[in-house]
Design a protein around this motif. Structure first.
Motif, PDB file in Angstrom:
ATOM      1  N   ASP A 258      -3.253   3.684  -8.195  1.00  0.00           N
ATOM      2  CA  ASP A 258      -4.209   4.542  -8.916  1.00  0.00           C
ATOM      3  C   ASP A 258      -3.491   5.470  -9.883  1.00  0.00           C
ATOM      4  OD1 ASP A 258      -6.315   6.039  -9.816  1.00  0.00           O
ATOM      5  OD2 ASP A 258      -7.043   6.597  -7.829  1.00  0.00           O
ATOM      6  N   GLU A 259      -3.631   5.201 -11.145  1.00  0.00           N
ATOM      7  CA  GLU A 259      -3.209   6.089 -12.235  1.00  0.00           C
ATOM      8  C   GLU A 259      -1.779   6.624 -12.167  1.00  0.00           C
ATOM      9  OE1 GLU A 259      -3.632   6.720 -15.588  1.00  0.00           O
ATOM     10  OE2 GLU A 259      -5.710   6.776 -14.974  1.00  0.00           O
ATOM     11  N   VAL A 260      -1.385   7.027 -10.968  1.00  0.00           N
ATOM     12  CA  VAL A 260      -0.117   7.730 -10.770  1.00  0.00           C
ATOM     13  C   VAL A 260       1.039   7.234 -11.639  1.00  0.00           C
ATOM     14  CG1 VAL A 260      -0.567   8.556  -8.477  1.00  0.00           C
ATOM     15  CG2 VAL A 260       0.293   6.265  -8.766  1.00  0.00           C
ATOM     16  N   LEU A 261       0.998   5.964 -12.020  1.00  0.00           N
ATOM     17  CA  LEU A 261       2.118   5.422 -12.788  1.00  0.00           C
ATOM     18  C   LEU A 261       2.335   6.173 -14.085  1.00  0.00           C
ATOM     19  CD1 LEU A 261       1.786   1.616 -12.363  1.00  0.00           C
ATOM     20  CD2 LEU A 261       3.339   3.229 -11.282  1.00  0.00           C
ATOM     21  N   ALA A 262       1.256   6.677 -14.644  1.00  0.00           N
ATOM     22  CA  ALA A 262       1.349   7.375 -15.922  1.00  0.00           C
ATOM     23  C   ALA A 262       2.241   8.611 -15.815  1.00  0.00           C
ATOM     24  CB  ALA A 262      -0.043   7.766 -16.398  1.00  0.00           C
ATOM     25  N   VAL A 263       2.466   9.060 -14.584  1.00  0.00           N
ATOM     26  CA  VAL A 263       3.292  10.254 -14.389  1.00  0.00           C
ATOM     27  C   VAL A 263       4.779   9.947 -14.625  1.00  0.00           C
ATOM     28  CG1 VAL A 263       3.916  12.058 -12.738  1.00  0.00           C
ATOM     29  CG2 VAL A 263       1.603  11.128 -12.742  1.00  0.00           C
ATOM     30  N   GLY A 264       5.162   8.706 -14.367  1.00  0.00           N
ATOM     31  CA  GLY A 264       6.567   8.327 -14.530  1.00  0.00           C
ATOM     32  C   GLY A 264       6.982   8.325 -15.997  1.00  0.00           C
ATOM     33  N   ASP A 265       8.276   8.441 -16.252  1.00  0.00           N
ATOM     34  CA  ASP A 265       8.722   8.411 -17.652  1.00  0.00           C
ATOM     35  C   ASP A 265       8.743   6.972 -18.177  1.00  0.00           C
ATOM     36  OD1 ASP A 265      11.032   7.287 -16.603  1.00  0.00           O
ATOM     37  OD2 ASP A 265      12.116   9.183 -16.594  1.00  0.00           O
ATOM     38  N   GLU A 266       9.053   6.831 -19.458  1.00  0.00           N
ATOM     39  CA  GLU A 266       8.974   5.513 -20.106  1.00  0.00           C
ATOM     40  C   GLU A 266       9.827   4.467 -19.407  1.00  0.00           C
ATOM     41  OE1 GLU A 266       8.750   4.878 -24.071  1.00  0.00           O
ATOM     42  OE2 GLU A 266       6.951   6.148 -24.019  1.00  0.00           O
ATOM     43  N   GLU A 267      11.054   4.889 -19.093  1.00  0.00           N
ATOM     44  CA  GLU A 267      11.995   3.981 -18.446  1.00  0.00           C
ATOM     45  C   GLU A 267      11.420   3.478 -17.124  1.00  0.00           C
ATOM     46  OE1 GLU A 267      14.767   2.484 -18.659  1.00  0.00           O
ATOM     47  OE2 GLU A 267      15.499   2.306 -16.594  1.00  0.00           O
TER      48      GLU A 267
ATOM     49  N   ILE B  65      -2.540  -7.548  -7.564  1.00  0.00           N
ATOM     50  CA  ILE B  65      -2.311  -6.151  -7.949  1.00  0.00           C
ATOM     51  C   ILE B  65      -3.611  -5.575  -8.508  1.00  0.00           C
ATOM     52  CG2 ILE B  65      -0.941  -4.613  -9.418  1.00  0.00           C
ATOM     53  CD1 ILE B  65       1.127  -6.927  -9.591  1.00  0.00           C
ATOM     54  N   VAL B  66      -3.971  -4.394  -8.034  1.00  0.00           N
ATOM     55  CA  VAL B  66      -5.165  -3.729  -8.549  1.00  0.00           C
ATOM     56  C   VAL B  66      -4.740  -2.367  -9.094  1.00  0.00           C
ATOM     57  CG1 VAL B  66      -7.473  -2.876  -8.014  1.00  0.00           C
ATOM     58  CG2 VAL B  66      -6.582  -4.877  -6.818  1.00  0.00           C
ATOM     59  N   VAL B  67      -5.001  -2.144 -10.364  1.00  0.00           N
ATOM     60  CA  VAL B  67      -4.600  -0.874 -10.969  1.00  0.00           C
ATOM     61  C   VAL B  67      -5.797  -0.143 -11.570  1.00  0.00           C
ATOM     62  CG1 VAL B  67      -2.189  -1.354 -11.518  1.00  0.00           C
ATOM     63  CG2 VAL B  67      -3.937  -2.115 -13.081  1.00  0.00           C
ATOM     64  N   VAL B  68      -5.731   1.175 -11.485  1.00  0.00           N
ATOM     65  CA  VAL B  68      -6.699   2.033 -12.164  1.00  0.00           C
ATOM     66  C   VAL B  68      -5.925   2.768 -13.230  1.00  0.00           C
ATOM     67  CG1 VAL B  68      -8.005   4.176 -11.943  1.00  0.00           C
ATOM     68  CG2 VAL B  68      -8.231   2.400 -10.207  1.00  0.00           C
ATOM     69  N   SER B  69      -6.445   2.782 -14.442  1.00  0.00           N
ATOM     70  CA  SER B  69      -5.741   3.557 -15.456  1.00  0.00           C
ATOM     71  C   SER B  69      -6.663   3.939 -16.597  1.00  0.00           C
ATOM     72  CB  SER B  69      -4.550   2.780 -15.992  1.00  0.00           C
ATOM     73  OG  SER B  69      -3.880   3.552 -16.963  1.00  0.00           O
TER      74      SER B  69
END
Ligand SMILES: Nc1ncnc2c1ncn2[C@@H]1O[C@H](COP(=O)(O)OP(=O)(O)OP(=O)(O)O)[C@@H](O)[C@H]1O
Ligand SMILES: [Mg+2]
Length: 408
Positions: A172-181, A200-204
């Motif tokens: 859930d969304e959290v990936l957007a918190v990580g940096d580009e790398e 894989i199920v993603v929310v974004s």
């Protein structure tokens, strides 16, 4: 027929909204100890299937129920009606730092979190170095996680989640918190997981990444499933509604109208290559800008003018019929005037269309609709620049011999 990895059947989830939360004890006693609340459905009658080995995305505005649905799939929440089934081992990364204990070190949390997700101590011993390396947290692994940045939290959480060998991974969304790398590493890892046939199920809210990684997408709107299907199509539908709502609420802030009214502009339209009215066109494609007019009585020598503005208000172009030597002796009744553009030179962005009808000298305005119609330009087949407003459709010719050598 294969059994889907996930099947959701007529699932509904209800929450209670409590009112009068901070009332005094006396008030509570007076109304007999019962709290007043209102019920609302965060999800209503949602049914869908997610095929094994696919990457599936959920999109929708804030509060549309995406996280609630993922929590139902992860069995953190129980549906009030209907059901959902998942096949195999589910691993979820739903909330920042969920399952982490702030006082414990990164190392201790990897073991804690891993065991919650069903890994044995022996498994974790084997995987530990990979988990830490993927998170890129070697230096900080013995620091209490309460001192981690939000990006560090996510990296560790994600790293554990993908290392438990899930059949189904919910993110859930959290990936957007990580940096580009880190995001790049995640996409690579998603590709590996897909290749291994995991689901894989993603929310974004990042529609670009959803489009890039998902085979299929579901659009949730106020708890109701609006559309499911191939990623591109569903994203397009969602965007066009977002744009419509935005137009309804926003255009009027900049739009204005003036003129004496002998001849009026009934509507300004943007038409795509198929001749249908649209608010999304593409760089390089055939686009028509149309001005519908009505003149109650004959108006001599009217001049039609269009303008395209950027969101900042700059005029990109301002063509008129007088310059094109198309000025009828007079106009009466209703009709339309088209500006036909064979290859739209506008680069991707949002623009406003204005129209005006004036007398021949352009001194008197019959009607002017300023920034009346908002439209978007999406990337077309070829875009020749990094940024800017237009493509000049130029050709590069290399003269110097040094430049002719292939780049390595
Ligand atoms: N535990 C809860 N108690 C009461 N209401 C809740 C609870 N969890 C979620 N909601 C409400 O349910 C609705 C759906 O919330 P949800 O978090 O699923 O939305 P979302 O699509 O994930 O939104 P966002 O894009 O902001 O993350 C919202 O109105 C939210 O306030
Ligand atoms: Mg959410």
């Amino acid at each position: 027929m294969t059994i889907p990895a996930i099947s959701v059947e007529q699932l509904s989830k209800r929450f209670r909204l409590y009112h009068e939360r901070n009332q005094s004890l006396k008030a509570a006693v007076m109304r007999g100890g019962r709290a007043r609340y209102e019920e609302f459905w965060a999800l209503r009658d949602v049914s869908l299937e997610i095929a094994e080995g696919s990457t599936y995305g959920f999109i929708g505005t804030n509060g549309s129920g995406k996280s609630t649905l993922l929590k139902c799939l992860a069995r953190i929440l129980e549906p009030d009606e209907g059901s959902c089934r998942t096949k195999g081992k589910v691993s979820a990364l739903l909330e920042l730092g969920a399952g982490f204990h702030p006082e414990l070190s990164g190392r201790e949390n990897v073991y804690l979190n891993g065991s919650i997700l069903g890994m044995s101590k022996a498994d974790l011993d084997v995987r530990f170095d990979d988990i830490v390396a993927f998170a890129g947290l070697e230096r900080f692994i013995d620091t209490p996680v309460k001192n981690y940045s939000s990006g560090m939290y996510v990296r560790l959480g994600f790293s554990v989640a993908i290392n438990v060998d899930p059949d189904i991974l919910l993110v859930d969304e959290v990936l957007a918190v990580g940096d580009e790398e880190f995001q790049r590493r995640c996409s690579e890892r998603f590709a590996d997981l897909r290749a291994e046939g995991r689901t894989i199920v993603v929310v974004s809210h990042s529609l670009g990444s959803i489009q890039a990684i998902c085979d299929e997408v579901a659009w949730l709107d106020n708890g109701v499933l609006r559309a499911t299907g191939a990623a591109g199509g569903v994203i397009e539908q969602y965007l066009s509604e977002v744009r419509e709502k935005r137009d309804a609420s926003e255009t009027h802030a900049t739009a204005s109208r003036s003129g004496s009214g002998e001849i009026t502009i009934d509507a300004l339209e943007v038409l795509g290559p198929n001749g249908h009215v649209t608010d999304v066109v593409h760089t390089g494609e055939a686009v028509t800008f149309r001005c519908h007019y009505t003149a109650a009585a004959p108006v001599p020598h009217p001049v039609f003018t269009l303008a395209i503005h950027t969101m900042e208000g700059a005029v990109v172009t301002n063509p008129h019929t007088r310059n094109a030597e198309i000025v009828p002796p007079e106009v009466s009744g209703s009709g339309f005037v088209d500006l036909v553009v064979d290859h739209l030179p506008l680069l991707p962005g949002t623009y406003d269309l204005s129209g005006a009808i004036t007398d021949h000298a352009a001194l008197h305005t019959y009607d002017e609709r300023h920034r009346d119609r908002r439209f978007d330009v999406d990337a077309g087949a070829h875009n020749d620049g990094w940024s800017g407003l237009i493509t000049m459709n130029g050709r590069w010719v290399v003269g110097g011999s040094d430049l002719r050598r292939p780049l390595r």
